[in-house]
Design a protein around this motif. Sequence first.
Motif, PDB file in Angstrom:
ATOM      1  N   ALA A  51      33.376 -13.358  40.912  1.00 11.76           N
ATOM      2  CA  ALA A  51      33.408 -14.329  39.818  1.00 11.76           C
ATOM      3  C   ALA A  51      33.522 -13.664  38.454  1.00 11.76           C
ATOM      4  CB  ALA A  51      32.155 -15.203  39.866  1.00 11.76           C
ATOM      5  N   ALA A  52      32.995 -12.450  38.323  1.00 10.37           N
ATOM      6  CA  ALA A  52      32.987 -11.775  37.026  1.00 10.37           C
ATOM      7  C   ALA A  52      34.389 -11.512  36.483  1.00 10.37           C
ATOM      8  CB  ALA A  52      32.212 -10.461  37.122  1.00 10.37           C
ATOM      9  N   HIS A  53      35.392 -11.545  37.349  1.00  5.86           N
ATOM     10  CA  HIS A  53      36.765 -11.336  36.887  1.00  5.86           C
ATOM     11  C   HIS A  53      37.327 -12.570  36.176  1.00  5.86           C
ATOM     12  CE1 HIS A  53      37.172  -7.475  38.782  1.00  5.86           C
ATOM     13  NE2 HIS A  53      36.957  -7.948  39.984  1.00  5.86           N
ATOM     14  N   ALA A  58      28.690 -20.397  35.868  1.00  7.28           N
ATOM     15  CA  ALA A  58      27.620 -19.769  36.643  1.00  7.28           C
ATOM     16  C   ALA A  58      26.949 -20.730  37.610  1.00  7.28           C
ATOM     17  CB  ALA A  58      26.583 -19.167  35.698  1.00  7.28           C
ATOM     18  N   ASP A  59      27.023 -22.027  37.338  1.00  9.44           N
ATOM     19  CA  ASP A  59      26.329 -23.002  38.187  1.00  9.44           C
ATOM     20  C   ASP A  59      27.171 -23.460  39.380  1.00  9.44           C
ATOM     21  OD1 ASP A  59      28.086 -24.246  36.426  1.00  9.44           O
ATOM     22  OD2 ASP A  59      26.984 -26.147  36.480  1.00  9.44           O
ATOM     23  N   LEU A  60      28.416 -22.965  39.495  1.00 10.56           N
ATOM     24  CA  LEU A  60      29.274 -23.356  40.602  1.00 10.56           C
ATOM     25  C   LEU A  60      29.481 -22.199  41.575  1.00 10.56           C
ATOM     26  CD1 LEU A  60      32.096 -25.373  38.788  1.00 10.56           C
ATOM     27  CD2 LEU A  60      30.111 -26.274  40.031  1.00 10.56           C
ATOM     28  N   ASP A  63      34.705 -19.594  44.574  1.00 11.35           N
ATOM     29  CA  ASP A  63      35.737 -19.755  45.592  1.00 11.35           C
ATOM     30  C   ASP A  63      36.944 -18.946  45.132  1.00 11.35           C
ATOM     31  OD1 ASP A  63      38.127 -20.777  46.915  1.00 11.35           O
ATOM     32  OD2 ASP A  63      36.898 -22.427  47.647  1.00 11.35           O
ATOM     33  N   ALA A  64      37.224 -17.851  45.824  1.00 17.31           N
ATOM     34  CA  ALA A  64      38.255 -16.918  45.359  1.00 17.31           C
ATOM     35  C   ALA A  64      39.624 -17.582  45.226  1.00 17.31           C
ATOM     36  CB  ALA A  64      38.346 -15.719  46.296  1.00 17.31           C
ATOM     37  N   LEU A  65      40.020 -18.370  46.224  1.00 18.48           N
ATOM     38  CA  LEU A  65      41.336 -18.996  46.157  1.00 18.48           C
ATOM     39  C   LEU A  65      41.434 -19.976  44.995  1.00 18.48           C
ATOM     40  CD1 LEU A  65      42.315 -19.694  49.875  1.00 18.48           C
ATOM     41  CD2 LEU A  65      43.131 -17.876  48.376  1.00 18.48           C
ATOM     42  N   LYS A  66      40.387 -20.774  44.799  1.00 18.83           N
ATOM     43  CA  LYS A  66      40.424 -21.729  43.691  1.00 18.83           C
ATOM     44  C   LYS A  66      40.418 -21.014  42.345  1.00 18.83           C
ATOM     45  CE  LYS A  66      38.309 -25.687  46.040  1.00 18.83           C
ATOM     46  NZ  LYS A  66      37.157 -26.619  46.075  1.00 18.83           N
ATOM     47  N   ALA A  67      39.637 -19.934  42.251  1.00 15.47           N
ATOM     48  CA  ALA A  67      39.595 -19.183  40.993  1.00 15.47           C
ATOM     49  C   ALA A  67      40.949 -18.562  40.694  1.00 15.47           C
ATOM     50  CB  ALA A  67      38.514 -18.107  41.068  1.00 15.47           C
ATOM     51  N   GLN A  68      41.587 -17.995  41.721  1.00 10.85           N
ATOM     52  CA  GLN A  68      42.904 -17.407  41.522  1.00 10.85           C
ATOM     53  C   GLN A  68      43.934 -18.466  41.166  1.00 10.85           C
ATOM     54  OE1 GLN A  68      43.838 -15.176  45.059  1.00 10.85           O
ATOM     55  NE2 GLN A  68      42.304 -13.595  44.646  1.00 10.85           N
ATOM     56  N   GLY A  69      43.886 -19.592  41.862  1.00  9.61           N
ATOM     57  CA  GLY A  69      44.840 -20.657  41.585  1.00  9.61           C
ATOM     58  C   GLY A  69      44.714 -21.189  40.167  1.00  9.61           C
ATOM     59  N   HIS A  70      43.478 -21.353  39.704  1.00 14.09           N
ATOM     60  CA  HIS A  70      43.262 -21.819  38.336  1.00 14.09           C
ATOM     61  C   HIS A  70      43.750 -20.773  37.333  1.00 14.09           C
ATOM     62  CE1 HIS A  70      41.447 -23.831  34.922  1.00 14.09           C
ATOM     63  NE2 HIS A  70      40.806 -22.717  34.619  1.00 14.09           N
TER      64      HIS A  70
END
Length: 252
Positions: A51-53, A58-60, A63-70
Amino acid sequence: MPSTLIVLAHPEPRSFNAQWAQASADASAALGHDVIWSDLYALGFDPAERAAHYDHPADLPFDALKAQGHAAETVLPADVAAELDKLRRADRIIFHFPMWWFAPPAMLKGWCDRALAHGALHSTAERFDTGMLRGKKALLCVTTGSSADESAHNGKEGDVNLLLWPLAYTLRYLGLTILQPVCVHGVHGYHRGARATALAERLGNALAGQAGLIAGFDDLPEITFNADDGFDAKGRLRADRPSVTPFIRHHP
């Protein structure tokens, strides 16, 4: 001008892997290619996705795929954006790395985890036969500590082509055409006497032969994969389609 991306995953710049990568770069440049480098250890690339990338609440849960997609739609991490630019520019991608514990180094796996970002290089609609990088070719140039016999289909160390299949299939997921791996075996620092001399000669021959290998790049054999239409609606191999790998096979 064609472009070749060299991806090197070895921590020692004086290693054979590094010399072999340089031989690929030199041979590509001699053909008039624009040579691009991703020396992952020299770059200090962070292979651990987290998540730090991202600008992640912080409260969620992360999810790597969702973070990358966003991020693909907004702002990607700078190191990932740099790798994506190289991959998009390259016509050929040549990977150089050793096998460690029956797999590529964690650095390279982490590079795949982060740099092959969801939404940027693949989506549910653009993968495998419709992958975003189709039309490009990739070659794995690999060293093993085990001998050629030990790395064979019936070898004690396991079939190196099967050990490399997960990485090859990762690249296939993006639409790349994957060439059969090129391996140099028995590369380690424990040879002595005549064996050390023989290794040095083999490594020298591999370096000397790389120019010819790269010159014939487009004629190198490809790994065969099952096409998308070979699977049914549930994603299972159709009964009338052949299995081309032990990883995807019909029930015995």
